[in-house]
Write a protein that holds these residues in place. Structure first.
Motif, PDB file in Angstrom:
ATOM      1  N   TYR A   1       0.833  -1.199   0.000  1.00 33.32           N
ATOM      2  CA  TYR A   1       0.000   0.000   0.000  1.00 33.32           C
ATOM      3  C   TYR A   1       0.873   1.256   0.000  1.00 33.32           C
ATOM      4  O   TYR A   1       0.655   2.197  -0.762  1.00 33.32           O
ATOM      5  N   PHE A   2       1.848   1.270   0.888  1.00 32.85           N
ATOM      6  CA  PHE A   2       2.675   2.464   1.080  1.00 32.85           C
ATOM      7  C   PHE A   2       3.444   2.834  -0.185  1.00 32.85           C
ATOM      8  O   PHE A   2       3.501   4.004  -0.582  1.00 32.85           O
ATOM      9  N   LEU A   3       4.036   1.840  -0.840  1.00 28.28           N
ATOM     10  CA  LEU A   3       4.920   2.122  -1.969  1.00 28.28           C
ATOM     11  C   LEU A   3       4.177   2.388  -3.272  1.00 28.28           C
ATOM     12  O   LEU A   3       4.704   3.065  -4.154  1.00 28.28           O
ATOM     13  N   LEU A   4       2.957   1.878  -3.423  1.00 28.63           N
ATOM     14  CA  LEU A   4       2.274   1.992  -4.709  1.00 28.63           C
ATOM     15  C   LEU A   4       1.099   2.953  -4.717  1.00 28.63           C
ATOM     16  O   LEU A   4       0.496   3.181  -5.771  1.00 28.63           O
ATOM     17  N   ALA A   5       0.747   3.532  -3.577  1.00 28.21           N
ATOM     18  CA  ALA A   5      -0.356   4.489  -3.562  1.00 28.21           C
ATOM     19  C   ALA A   5      -0.035   5.730  -4.389  1.00 28.21           C
ATOM     20  O   ALA A   5      -0.882   6.234  -5.141  1.00 28.21           O
ATOM     21  N   MET A   6       1.183   6.247  -4.277  1.00 26.16           N
ATOM     22  CA  MET A   6       1.548   7.443  -5.031  1.00 26.16           C
ATOM     23  C   MET A   6       1.634   7.178  -6.536  1.00 26.16           C
ATOM     24  O   MET A   6       1.117   7.975  -7.337  1.00 26.16           O
TER      25      MET A   6
ATOM     26  N   ASN B   1      -5.443  19.412  -4.912  1.00 33.03           N
ATOM     27  CA  ASN B   1      -4.519  18.487  -4.245  1.00 33.03           C
ATOM     28  C   ASN B   1      -5.210  17.231  -3.726  1.00 33.03           C
ATOM     29  O   ASN B   1      -4.580  16.417  -3.045  1.00 33.03           O
ATOM     30  N   THR B   2      -6.503  17.067  -4.054  1.00 34.42           N
ATOM     31  CA  THR B   2      -7.269  15.953  -3.484  1.00 34.42           C
ATOM     32  C   THR B   2      -6.697  14.594  -3.856  1.00 34.42           C
ATOM     33  O   THR B   2      -6.590  13.694  -3.013  1.00 34.42           O
ATOM     34  N   LYS B   3      -6.326  14.394  -5.128  1.00 28.63           N
ATOM     35  CA  LYS B   3      -5.822  13.087  -5.541  1.00 28.63           C
ATOM     36  C   LYS B   3      -4.499  12.761  -4.848  1.00 28.63           C
ATOM     37  O   LYS B   3      -4.294  11.647  -4.373  1.00 28.63           O
ATOM     38  N   ILE B   4      -3.608  13.752  -4.791  1.00 24.85           N
ATOM     39  CA  ILE B   4      -2.332  13.513  -4.115  1.00 24.85           C
ATOM     40  C   ILE B   4      -2.567  13.286  -2.629  1.00 24.85           C
ATOM     41  O   ILE B   4      -1.997  12.378  -2.023  1.00 24.85           O
ATOM     42  N   GLY B   5      -3.428  14.123  -2.034  1.00 27.73           N
ATOM     43  CA  GLY B   5      -3.730  13.976  -0.613  1.00 27.73           C
ATOM     44  C   GLY B   5      -4.351  12.630  -0.307  1.00 27.73           C
ATOM     45  O   GLY B   5      -4.017  11.986   0.692  1.00 27.73           O
ATOM     46  N   GLY B   6      -5.256  12.180  -1.195  1.00 27.18           N
ATOM     47  CA  GLY B   6      -5.871  10.877  -0.996  1.00 27.18           C
ATOM     48  C   GLY B   6      -4.853   9.754  -1.041  1.00 27.18           C
ATOM     49  O   GLY B   6      -4.920   8.803  -0.258  1.00 27.18           O
ATOM     50  N   SER B   7      -3.883   9.865  -1.950  1.00 29.92           N
ATOM     51  CA  SER B   7      -2.869   8.809  -2.050  1.00 29.92           C
ATOM     52  C   SER B   7      -1.987   8.777  -0.806  1.00 29.92           C
ATOM     53  O   SER B   7      -1.591   7.709  -0.334  1.00 29.92           O
ATOM     54  N   ILE B   8      -1.687   9.954  -0.232  1.00 37.85           N
ATOM     55  CA  ILE B   8      -0.869   9.995   0.980  1.00 37.85           C
ATOM     56  C   ILE B   8      -1.633   9.413   2.168  1.00 37.85           C
ATOM     57  O   ILE B   8      -1.064   8.706   3.012  1.00 37.85           O
ATOM     58  N   LEU B   9      -2.943   9.680   2.224  1.00 37.15           N
ATOM     59  CA  LEU B   9      -3.750   9.083   3.279  1.00 37.15           C
ATOM     60  C   LEU B   9      -3.808   7.564   3.139  1.00 37.15           C
ATOM     61  O   LEU B   9      -3.824   6.832   4.135  1.00 37.15           O
ATOM     62  N   VAL B  10      -3.815   7.076   1.895  1.00 37.68           N
ATOM     63  CA  VAL B  10      -3.744   5.630   1.686  1.00 37.68           C
ATOM     64  C   VAL B  10      -2.371   5.115   2.112  1.00 37.68           C
ATOM     65  O   VAL B  10      -2.258   4.038   2.705  1.00 37.68           O
TER      66      VAL B  10
END
Length: 442
Positions: free
Chosen positions: A75-80, A376-385
């Motif tokens: 999850y951590f490495l591929l969310a971004m 920034n929603t998409k980037i923010g969402g990926s960081i929350l993931v």
């Protein structure tokens, strides 16, 4: 993405008068909601795998906890990368990529079982989790933006409610098809080794994990084909990202409410994953029940989790989400303290009940963190993931504490601390200087 500020004020008539889903959006909504169910299955099959691998590979609790580490590292490495793909190709491309990656990881369980190598299983779990990172990074924002903005929170809660149903299915699947019910005592193990049958026993226990994961892989590939041939509606966020700014990391670093949400989500996911990962062992050690019956108790906690999700969608029409989460976090602090102080049937039922009260936390923290992020929603969402990495770090930490302190109950101090963090975040989000007043302009 999710208008939480509206939730905390007087409810707008549009929240009830407008349909959640428009006529041309129902098929994509149903398909994406099915993904919430899908990823709940492997998330909680991991809890079964920990018990099974401890038996099949004779692992310590810390070593078995690496199942969650490999999973959440994916999850951590591929969310971004998922977020970057979706900025260029859209949400549907992210979902199809995630389903294919998930299917490949599930199919890797077959050669992993044949090789009888624990490390190979961890690689397969990592690949699967990478696919789920794509699915989660795409599905949450898509659900909130597919219809009328006033109904975004209700849509997300409705879709999220199907996730624990998948989790229940995952535990049942594992309890029925993975757990053999054969538990050898030390004397039986010694006798089996003397008769040279122990290796065959371990191999048969390892091969039991193959069929459920092969079925999941086939399901993922079928869904990928269906998504490929389904027309998805164009949504405003995608149109905006192609015409103007796509957002930046530096802007996100100025959003204090977002940074607090990321840290809180890290702690919460660690609490959720750790609570369920060691619950089967807690039941076996302190209530002296069999592995299969412990698996059924775990299924029961997931039913409580599902009830909490469905009921919270109704309660949030009357109670601000942050306030509800704060109350639930306070209840869980008391329940986990009971589980630590009174290991046994009292502690068992205390941990059992925490699932109901934790159910509201992930979507609420996610919503509060994304509030006011704009482009920034998409980037923010990926960081929350990505903050789901808490499950990879805090779960083996619980295993280490249980080994050092010779107590599984003591390991639940980790979820206790996490719920304190959630309660503090809820207070900040609902207090006089609420998070909604902190840098929500874009």
């Amino acid at each position: 993405m999710i208008p939480v500020a509206h939730q905390q004020n007087a409810p707008s008539p549009s929240r009830t008068d407008q349909p959640l889903i428009g006529p041309g959006q129902r098929t994509p909504f149903v398909l994406v909601t099915s993904l919430f169910f899908l990823w709940g299955i492997p998330n909680n099959l991991n809890d079964v795998l920990i018990g099974q691998f401890m038996k099949a590979f004779t692992l310590s609790r810390f070593e078995a906890g690496l199942v969650q580490s490999a999973f959440y590292l994916g999850y951590f490495l591929l969310a971004m990368p998922a977020a970057l793909l979706m900025r260029k190709k859209g949400y549907r491309a992210g979902m199809i990529s995630g389903l294919v990656l998930f299917g490949v990881g599930a199919f890797l369980f077959w050669p992993a079982a044949l090789s009888m190598r624990y490390g190979f299983f961890l690689v397969a779990l990592f690949v699967m989790a990478g696919g789920l990172a794509f699915l989660e990074t795409a599905s949450n924002p898509f659900i909130t933006q597919i219809g009328d903005p006033a109904g975004s929170e209700r849509r997300l809660n409705l879709a999220q409610a199907f996730n624990p149903l998948g989790a229940i299915s995952g535990v049942l699947l594992g309890t029925i098809f993975i757990f053999s019910g054969i538990e050898l005592s030390p004397q039986n193990i010694a006798m089996s080794k003397a008769n040279h049958t122990y290796e065959a026993y371990l191999r048969s226990e390892t091969l039991r994990v193959v069929s459920p994961y092969m079925a999941l892989g086939i399901l993922a590939f079928v869904l990928a084909v269906i998504f490929f041939f389904t027309t998805f509606p164009r949504i405003s966020a995608e149109s905006t990202s192609t015409q103007g700014s796509e957002g930046s990391f530096s802007e996100l670093l100025t959003k204090r409410h977002f940074l607090l949400a990321v840290a809180t989500q890290f702690m919460y996911v660690g609490a959720q994953v750790g609570t369920w990962s060691y619950f089967i062992q807690y039941v076996q050690v302190y209530a002296h029940q069999t592995q299969k019956l412990a698996g059924l108790f775990l299924t029961g906690t997931l039913v409580a989790f599902a009830l909490g999700r469905f009921s919270s969608a109704w309660i949030m029409q009357r109670v601000p989400p942050a306030k509800l989460m704060g109350v639930y976090a306070g209840v869980n602090i008391v329940l986990v303290a009971l589980a630590i102080g009174f290991p046994g049937w009292i502690g068992l039922w205390a941990i059992f009940l925490t699932s109901f009260f934790m159910s509201v936390m992930f979507p609420t923290i996610f919503a509060l963190g994304l509030r006011g992020l704009g482009v920034n929603t998409k980037i923010g969402g990926s960081i929350l993931v990505m903050s789901i990495i808490g499950g990879a770090i805090l779960t083996p930490a619980m295993g280490l504490i249980s080994e050092i302190g010779h107590s599984i109950a003591l390991a639940y101090a980790v979820p206790l601390i996490a719920y304190v963090c959630v309660a503090l975040f809820s207070f900040l989000a609902n207090g006089p200087s609420a998070l909604g007043k902190l840098e929500i302009n874009t």
